[in-house]
Design an enzyme around this catalytic site. Structure first.
Site, PDB file in Angstrom:
ATOM      1  N   SER A   1       0.985  -1.175  -0.083  1.00  0.00           N
ATOM      2  CA  SER A   1       0.159   0.181   0.057  1.00  0.00           C
ATOM      3  C   SER A   1       0.897   1.226   0.042  1.00  0.00           C
ATOM      4  CB  SER A   1      -1.040   0.081   1.074  1.00  0.00           C
ATOM      5  OG  SER A   1      -1.900   0.867   1.108  1.00  0.00           O
TER       6      SER A   1
ATOM      7  N   ASP B   1      -8.574  -4.250  -6.771  1.00  0.00           N
ATOM      8  CA  ASP B   1      -8.216  -3.459  -5.721  1.00  0.00           C
ATOM      9  C   ASP B   1      -8.459  -2.028  -6.179  1.00  0.00           C
ATOM     10  OD1 ASP B   1      -7.012  -1.812  -3.842  1.00  0.00           O
ATOM     11  OD2 ASP B   1      -5.135  -2.463  -4.088  1.00  0.00           O
TER      12      ASP B   1
ATOM     13  N   HIS C   1      -6.431  -5.682  -2.476  1.00  0.00           N
ATOM     14  CA  HIS C   1      -4.833  -4.805  -1.869  1.00  0.00           C
ATOM     15  C   HIS C   1      -3.992  -5.670  -1.090  1.00  0.00           C
ATOM     16  CE1 HIS C   1      -3.775  -0.713  -1.354  1.00  0.00           C
ATOM     17  NE2 HIS C   1      -3.873  -1.058  -0.038  1.00  0.00           N
TER      18      HIS C   1
END
Ligand SMILES: *[C@@H]1O[C@H](CO)[C@@H](O)[C@H](O)[C@H]1NC(C)=O
Ligand SMILES: *[C@@H]1O[C@H](CO)[C@@H](O)[C@H](O)[C@H]1NC(C)=O
Ligand SMILES: *[C@@H]1O[C@H](CO)[C@@H](O)[C@H](O)[C@H]1NC(C)=O
Ligand SMILES: *[C@@H]1O[C@H](CO)[C@@H](O)[C@H](O)[C@H]1NC(C)=O
Length: 507
Positions: free
Chosen positions: A184, A450, A475
């Site tokens: 991320s 995602d 994700h």
């Protein structure tokens, strides 16, 4: 003495409990700029057999300001390492913390993707906590003045100094090849650390990293819509019909009362307060966003419960309930599976007050993360898309300006449309954005359901910048251990990540 105070407090509690009407606990559970309450890189499922004490904990004296030599301030940065898989001459792997507390679990769990590669490569693994998150507190508090020391650029220099220090502390690592990892925001950081410090960082694996900053991140909600539609177009038709019904019900007092009951709101909806209504829309969208963002990840409830098909479409495709009941079921199930018990707090002003708390308290990660969006990244998940806005019940439901106004309300008038735009331009210039990562040896995995993948690097003309687009995963899915539910595309992606790195390390 302690027990006496305890008795007195108990007595007081009993009195309060008897006198006060039973009040439901308020839950502020909305994602904040794409960040769920616990952080964006979910903790893997805890394997009770894993010995956390395989991790050695330490703190490192870090410079407060890497860009001002006259500032002699320092702080303690937390880190952990595990050298049980290290073989002489092996590389060093560094997991970069992101917008939440770090955890020794990452270095001590042998089944994760990066620790599996560490075993293959004989690597020493490290994990550092990002400044201003978790227990890494660079300043006395988080006042706006002090938050000026919170930026990705500072965090990258933290990583660089950490690498130099560990190479000195552990002479075996003097010639080790360092590889940065992250997921991320910290996936972007992993890539950017290689961009900024190719002399220290040999290669990088940045999972689900939004390497392109963008003020009005309209693609986020477009992907949420597409990902639900990909699983079932009938389900998606029911979801959009639900959002549009909510928009209708907002128009009348009776409708607003129905919505209060449906979504178990703590407060009544105030149609004269635009921010209250927008904050309510965030509450309506948030479970759909979070479920799609992590659907199927081998991380807690998202592996099999909070998935698009189980937590959204199972209800929306049930012909025995009406649209509003379906939305209620999704909302209730999301709260139950996530461990949120109580009414949903839609007090916008209360949220802003919460975010203005400058202590390292409950708002710490949210205040720090929103700061980074206001001063570096934008990433605002608006309904401004003309394609998707109507699907969500109206393009005006969550305009980008709403998020920018929150920057102003929380940090002050210096944070506004102009400053956010300038900051985002500067970020893309500083790192090169998606199309100009002027370096080599970076692997960039992204799952294509995602919503964040829309700001990732998905194509490349360079053989040693390697995007790995994973069909059907969410994700950071590649970061977790293998599971029987894994799609073939994910298994293949993990193999490609490991073999790419192997090729570079052996070259
Ligand atoms: C929807 O998701 C479920 C569970 O992940 C899966 O079994 C099903 O094949 C998916 N449907 C489509 C059309 O992708
Ligand atoms: C890429 O970076 C180079 C060197 O910094 C710069 O000259 C060029 O304009 C950049 N290109 C884009 C598309 O940003
Ligand atoms: C790859 O090269 C083509 C042709 O030169 C160019 O149009 C495209 O933008 C490049 N893509 C990336 C991701 O750099
Ligand atoms: C992704 O997987 C789905 C279902 O297996 C398939 O229909 C689709 O063509 C795949 N997409 C790509 C880009 O490979």
């Amino acid at each position: 003495m302690g027990s006496r105070i305890l008795l007195l407090s108990l007595a007081a509690l009993v009195v309060v409990a008897l006198c006060a009407p039973a009040e439901q606990q308020r839950v502020r559970r909305n994602m904040v700029r794409g960040r769920p309450r616990g952080g964006m890189k979910k903790m893997p499922i805890r394997d009770p057999s894993v010995q956390i004490d395989a991790a050695v904990a330490g703190t490192f004296q870090q410079k407060l300001d890497h860009f001002d030599a006259s500032n002699i301030g320092t702080f303690d940065q937390r880190y952990w390492y595990n050298n049980q898989w290290y073989k002489d001459g092996g590389p060093a792997f560094l997991m970069l913390g992101g917008e939440g507390p770090e955890d020794p679990y990452w270095v001590s769990t042998s089944s994760l993707e990066w620790t599996t590669i560490a075993q293959q490569q004989g690597a020493w693994v490290f994990d550092i906590e990002h400044r201003f998150y978790g227990q890494t507190h660079p300043t006395r508090d988080m006042s706006t003045d002090n938050l000026k020391f919170l930026s990705s650029a500072q965090a990258i220099e933290d990583a660089a100094d950490f690498i130099k220090a560990m190479t000195t502390k552990f002479p075996q690592l003097a010639n080790a090849k360092w590889v940065t990892f992250g997921g991320s925001y910290s996936g972007a950081l992993a890539a950017w650390t290689r961009v900024k410090h190719p002399e220290l960082v040999f290669a990088a694996v940045g999972s689900s990293g939004p390497v392109q900053a963008e003020v009005d991140f309209v693609e986020y909600l477009e992907v949420v819509q597409n990902s639900i539609t990909r699983n079932s177009s009938a389900c998606a038709a029911s979801v959009t019909s639900g959002f549009n019904q909510v928009a209708q019900l907002l128009q009348t007092p009776a409708g607003r009362q129905t919505l209060k009951t449906t979504f178990n709101l703590c407060q009544s909806l105030n149609i004269n307060d635009a921010n209250n209504i927008k904050y309510f829309w965030e509450t309506v969208y948030s479970p759909y966003m979070e479920i799609v963002q992590y659907s199927g990840d081998s991380a807690g409830e998202f592996a099999t419960q909070l998935t698009i098909s189980h937590a959204i479409c199972r209800y929306h495709l049930n012909d025995n309930s009406n649209t509003l009941q379906k939305m209620k079921q999704v909302n209730d199930y999301f709260n139950m599976a996530s461990g949120y018990f109580g009414c949903n707090d839609i007090d916008y002003n209360g949220f802003i007050e919460f975010m203005k708390d400058t202590s390292y308290g409950d708002a710490q990660s949210d205040r720090a993360w929103v700061w980074q969006t206001c001063t570096e990244f934008g990433y605002y998940q608006s309904t401004d898309s003309t394609k998707s806005g109507p699907w969500y019940g109206g393009v005006n439901n969550l305009p980008v300006q709403y998020y920018i106004d929150e920057c102003t309300a929380i940090y002050g008038s210096a944070y506004n449309s102009d400053s956010v735009k300038a900051a985002v331009d500067q970020t893309n210039k500083y790192y090169g954005g998606r199309d100009n990562l002027t370096t080599s040896r970076i692997v960039l995995p992204n799952g294509d359901i995602d919503p964040w993948h829309a700001l990732g690097k998905l194509t490349s003309n360079s053989s040693d910048i390697v995007p790995v687009v994973i069909n059907g995963t969410a994700h950071c899915a590649d970061m977790y251990g293998t599971s029987p539910h894994d799609l073939q595309s994910l298994t293949d992606a993990r193999k490609l990540i490991a073999s790419t790195l192997d090729g570079w390390l052996k070259a």
